[in-house]
Enzyme design. Sequence first.
Site, PDB file in Angstrom:
ATOM      1  N   ASN A  96       0.798  -1.162  -0.046  1.00 13.46           N
ATOM      2  CA  ASN A  96      -0.053   0.098   0.002  1.00 13.46           C
ATOM      3  C   ASN A  96       0.751   1.230  -0.053  1.00 13.46           C
ATOM      4  O   ASN A  96       0.880   2.066   0.838  1.00 13.46           O
ATOM      5  CB  ASN A  96      -0.886   0.050   1.237  1.00 13.46           C
ATOM      6  CG  ASN A  96      -2.261  -0.575   0.808  1.00 13.46           C
ATOM      7  OD1 ASN A  96      -2.680  -0.575  -0.188  1.00 13.46           O
ATOM      8  ND2 ASN A  96      -2.745  -1.242   1.896  1.00 13.46           N
ATOM      9  N   SER A 122      -5.811  -5.554  -3.279  1.00 10.78           N
ATOM     10  CA  SER A 122      -6.907  -5.672  -2.095  1.00 10.78           C
ATOM     11  C   SER A 122      -7.582  -6.741  -1.988  1.00 10.78           C
ATOM     12  O   SER A 122      -7.921  -7.624  -3.045  1.00 10.78           O
ATOM     13  CB  SER A 122      -8.241  -4.342  -2.475  1.00 10.78           C
ATOM     14  OG  SER A 122      -8.885  -4.543  -1.543  1.00 10.78           O
ATOM     15  N   GLY A 124      -7.196  -8.603   1.265  1.00 12.05           N
ATOM     16  CA  GLY A 124      -6.475  -9.233   2.597  1.00 12.05           C
ATOM     17  C   GLY A 124      -6.185 -10.455   2.380  1.00 12.05           C
ATOM     18  O   GLY A 124      -5.710 -10.799   1.348  1.00 12.05           O
ATOM     19  N   LYS A 176      -5.495   2.380  -5.879  1.00 10.39           N
ATOM     20  CA  LYS A 176      -5.880   1.668  -4.359  1.00 10.39           C
ATOM     21  C   LYS A 176      -6.052   2.575  -3.206  1.00 10.39           C
ATOM     22  O   LYS A 176      -6.950   2.118  -2.366  1.00 10.39           O
ATOM     23  CB  LYS A 176      -4.560   0.998  -4.159  1.00 10.39           C
ATOM     24  CG  LYS A 176      -4.662   0.202  -3.017  1.00 10.39           C
ATOM     25  CD  LYS A 176      -5.881  -0.764  -2.698  1.00 10.39           C
ATOM     26  CE  LYS A 176      -5.775  -1.868  -1.690  1.00 10.39           C
ATOM     27  NZ  LYS A 176      -5.217  -1.320  -0.242  1.00 10.39           N
ATOM     28  N   HIS A 179      -9.691   3.543  -3.555  1.00 15.09           N
ATOM     29  CA  HIS A 179     -10.307   2.344  -3.002  1.00 15.09           C
ATOM     30  C   HIS A 179     -10.290   2.676  -1.321  1.00 15.09           C
ATOM     31  O   HIS A 179     -11.425   2.168  -0.696  1.00 15.09           O
ATOM     32  CB  HIS A 179      -9.747   1.037  -3.347  1.00 15.09           C
ATOM     33  CG  HIS A 179     -10.109  -0.281  -2.852  1.00 15.09           C
ATOM     34  ND1 HIS A 179      -9.682  -0.285  -1.383  1.00 15.09           N
ATOM     35  CD2 HIS A 179     -11.057  -1.162  -3.078  1.00 15.09           C
ATOM     36  CE1 HIS A 179     -10.220  -1.529  -0.962  1.00 15.09           C
ATOM     37  NE2 HIS A 179     -10.862  -2.179  -2.089  1.00 15.09           N
ATOM     38  N   ASN A 180      -9.210   2.630  -0.837  1.00 10.73           N
ATOM     39  CA  ASN A 180      -9.246   2.541   0.477  1.00 10.73           C
ATOM     40  C   ASN A 180     -10.046   3.935   1.360  1.00 10.73           C
ATOM     41  O   ASN A 180     -10.463   3.700   2.287  1.00 10.73           O
ATOM     42  CB  ASN A 180      -7.743   2.651   1.355  1.00 10.73           C
ATOM     43  CG  ASN A 180      -7.065   1.390   1.033  1.00 10.73           C
ATOM     44  OD1 ASN A 180      -7.328   0.408   0.183  1.00 10.73           O
ATOM     45  ND2 ASN A 180      -6.070   1.194   2.048  1.00 10.73           N
ATOM     46  N   GLU A 183     -13.353   2.670   1.280  1.00  7.64           N
ATOM     47  CA  GLU A 183     -13.538   1.801   2.352  1.00  7.64           C
ATOM     48  C   GLU A 183     -13.578   2.333   3.691  1.00  7.64           C
ATOM     49  O   GLU A 183     -14.524   1.937   4.436  1.00  7.64           O
ATOM     50  CB  GLU A 183     -12.123   0.857   2.192  1.00  7.64           C
ATOM     51  CG  GLU A 183     -12.006  -0.311   3.383  1.00  7.64           C
ATOM     52  CD  GLU A 183     -10.570  -1.042   3.130  1.00  7.64           C
ATOM     53  OE1 GLU A 183     -10.043  -1.255   2.196  1.00  7.64           O
ATOM     54  OE2 GLU A 183      -9.847  -0.817   4.547  1.00  7.64           O
ATOM     55  N   TYR A 184     -12.739   3.262   4.002  1.00 13.93           N
ATOM     56  CA  TYR A 184     -13.246   3.956   5.296  1.00 13.93           C
ATOM     57  C   TYR A 184     -14.629   4.649   5.337  1.00 13.93           C
ATOM     58  O   TYR A 184     -15.262   4.592   6.369  1.00 13.93           O
ATOM     59  CB  TYR A 184     -12.099   5.227   5.410  1.00 13.93           C
ATOM     60  CG  TYR A 184     -10.544   4.914   6.026  1.00 13.93           C
ATOM     61  CD1 TYR A 184      -9.849   3.661   5.428  1.00 13.93           C
ATOM     62  CD2 TYR A 184     -10.128   5.828   7.099  1.00 13.93           C
ATOM     63  CE1 TYR A 184      -8.587   3.494   5.915  1.00 13.93           C
ATOM     64  CE2 TYR A 184      -8.674   5.442   7.343  1.00 13.93           C
ATOM     65  CZ  TYR A 184      -7.939   4.367   6.921  1.00 13.93           C
ATOM     66  OH  TYR A 184      -6.745   4.088   7.439  1.00 13.93           O
ATOM     67  N   LYS A 254      -3.835   3.056   9.020  1.00 17.11           N
ATOM     68  CA  LYS A 254      -2.424   3.122   8.752  1.00 17.11           C
ATOM     69  C   LYS A 254      -2.054   3.931   7.695  1.00 17.11           C
ATOM     70  O   LYS A 254      -0.767   4.302   7.338  1.00 17.11           O
ATOM     71  CB  LYS A 254      -2.001   1.715   7.937  1.00 17.11           C
ATOM     72  CG  LYS A 254      -2.141   0.480   8.685  1.00 17.11           C
ATOM     73  CD  LYS A 254      -1.503  -0.670   8.315  1.00 17.11           C
ATOM     74  CE  LYS A 254      -1.953  -2.052   8.915  1.00 17.11           C
ATOM     75  NZ  LYS A 254      -3.158  -2.744   8.478  1.00 17.11           N
TER      76      LYS A 254
HETATM   77  C1  6PG Z   1      -7.179  -4.019   1.216  1.00 15.33           C
HETATM   78  C2  6PG Z   1      -7.449  -3.012   2.676  1.00 15.33           C
HETATM   79  C3  6PG Z   1      -5.922  -3.053   3.205  1.00 15.33           C
HETATM   80  C4  6PG Z   1      -5.836  -2.052   4.366  1.00 15.33           C
HETATM   81  C5  6PG Z   1      -6.310  -2.743   5.714  1.00 15.33           C
HETATM   82  C6  6PG Z   1      -6.220  -1.828   6.782  1.00 15.33           C
HETATM   83  O1  6PG Z   1      -7.567  -3.485   0.297  1.00 15.33           O
HETATM   84  O2  6PG Z   1      -7.254  -4.976   1.212  1.00 15.33           O
HETATM   85  O3  6PG Z   1      -7.481  -1.672   2.186  1.00 15.33           O
HETATM   86  O4  6PG Z   1      -5.238  -2.800   2.163  1.00 15.33           O
HETATM   87  O5  6PG Z   1      -4.398  -2.178   4.633  1.00 15.33           O
HETATM   88  O6  6PG Z   1      -7.842  -2.535   5.243  1.00 15.33           O
HETATM   89  O7  6PG Z   1      -6.150  -0.501   6.567  1.00 15.33           O
HETATM   90  P1  6PG Z   1      -6.205   0.487   8.150  1.00 15.33           P
HETATM   91  O8  6PG Z   1      -5.309  -0.048   8.877  1.00 15.33           O
HETATM   92  O9  6PG Z   1      -6.011   1.771   7.517  1.00 15.33           O
HETATM   93  O10 6PG Z   1      -7.632   0.552   8.242  1.00 15.33           O
END
Ligand code: 6PG
Length: 462
Positions: A96, A122, A124, A176, A179-180, A183-184, A254
């Site tokens: 990332n 992405s 996990g 990406k 994307h995050n 996600e948040y 992160k």
């Molecule tokens: C993904 C996730 C991943 C990310 C975690 C934790 O797409 O697989 O986005 O890359 O590292 O979700 O992110 P945070 O610790 O910032 O919540």
Amino acid sequence: MRVIGLLGLGVIGRALAENLARQGCRVRGFDPSPEARARASAEGIKVSADLADLVQGLAPPRAVLLLVPAGRDVDAAIEALLPGLTAGDLVVDCGNSHWRDTERRSAAMAGRGLGYLGVGISGGEAGARDGPAIMAGGSAEGWTRVGPLLTAAAARFDDEPCCAWLGPGGAGHFTKMVHNGIEYAVMQLIAETFDLAVHGLGLEHDEAADLFERFGHGALGSYLIDITAEVLRLVDEPSGEPFVELINDAAEQKGTGNWASVEALEQGVPATLLMEAVAARSLSARKAAREALRREPEPGPAKGEVHAADLEAALLAGTLVAYAQGFELLATAGATHGWPLDLARVARLWRAGCIIRAKLLSPIAKALERLPEGVPLLADALLAERLEAALPGLRAALLAAAERGVPTPCLAAALAWLDAHRVARLPTRLIQAQRDHFGRHGFARIDRPGRHHLPRAEEAGP
Ligand code: 6PG
């Protein structure tokens, strides 16, 4: 198939190695940690004893995938690799990384005759093993070498691989990062909806799990909704408490959501949900300030009713706005940085494998295919119709939240963003007047061309 190098044998590295091996690729790995090497070896991955051995074991032109934490570790890994690499070799950063770091590294590697790709992955651990979503950027030539392998390893939706090269330099890591950011925002929207389910509908945790499970069968169906229902059902064995109640509520991060928000501010994109979601995590972690300001809820007058359908509508409206903001950030940044980002392709590749995979991405992808450039996503007739139907529920949910003192920063930001786009005139005309009053900054008028100033108090007379 040639042997590919993999530096970083942590959880994701090992899972990806297993996936690549299934695609018929011979993987040779290394990790500075002896424990990680031992684990990988035990899982059947061919492991080198040191980095020199890893590099020598690969025939030029080499390809080495990096699966190391973003930041200094990536620079250190590249530094360590460089002495063994020869012109034409390729390094692929699968972490990332910040897209600006990727741009810098790409340019430095190109200067040495080396290829470089910044690839956002992405999904996990499970995604890496069974098929992640892959957002690649960097040298197009490099992509012709590892693209087919990563495409084979990626998730598929309707037989289309969830993997694409999106542009040069940092285009993949930028995508990406967005994307995050989404996600948040979606995670925060879900958390707020859970809070309202408990404090507005009076649900127990297993009932809230049923509610999210039901949402998952409708338009809101998504991986994040599914895992929410799953998590809400967990019970702590010794105490019998809902498991989620035993978790410290200081949310960690992160940095990728923060980077997306900073980028939105720099690009002038009002991605308010992305920003509020980051702020909500930061606020949750301010334990001392929360303790100092904590109050018991005031009894107050009778509270209005809120219904499950309102919460579903609110979450749907909020999620649509979160996606709209994310895609606007991608569109603006793509134009600024000269990346040929294909937004509909991005929406399609987010439909499987990644954390934000959701049913909504299919209509969003179709809308992005139909819409002329520059037209906002939510102007699409079908999405606008869904949003219009969901809006009364969003308003009802927010009224209920305000009456009960339930914090709903992302739902509220979604409504504010929508209303600000819906009204004919904004109060920012007053801001323009204030700016001119104290700084003679000037403003445009709606009834005549040119720049203008307020009539000055002394000129206007008593
Ligand atoms: C993904 C996730 C991943 C990310 C975690 C934790 O797409 O697989 O986005 O890359 O590292 O979700 O992110 P945070 O610790 O910032 O919540």
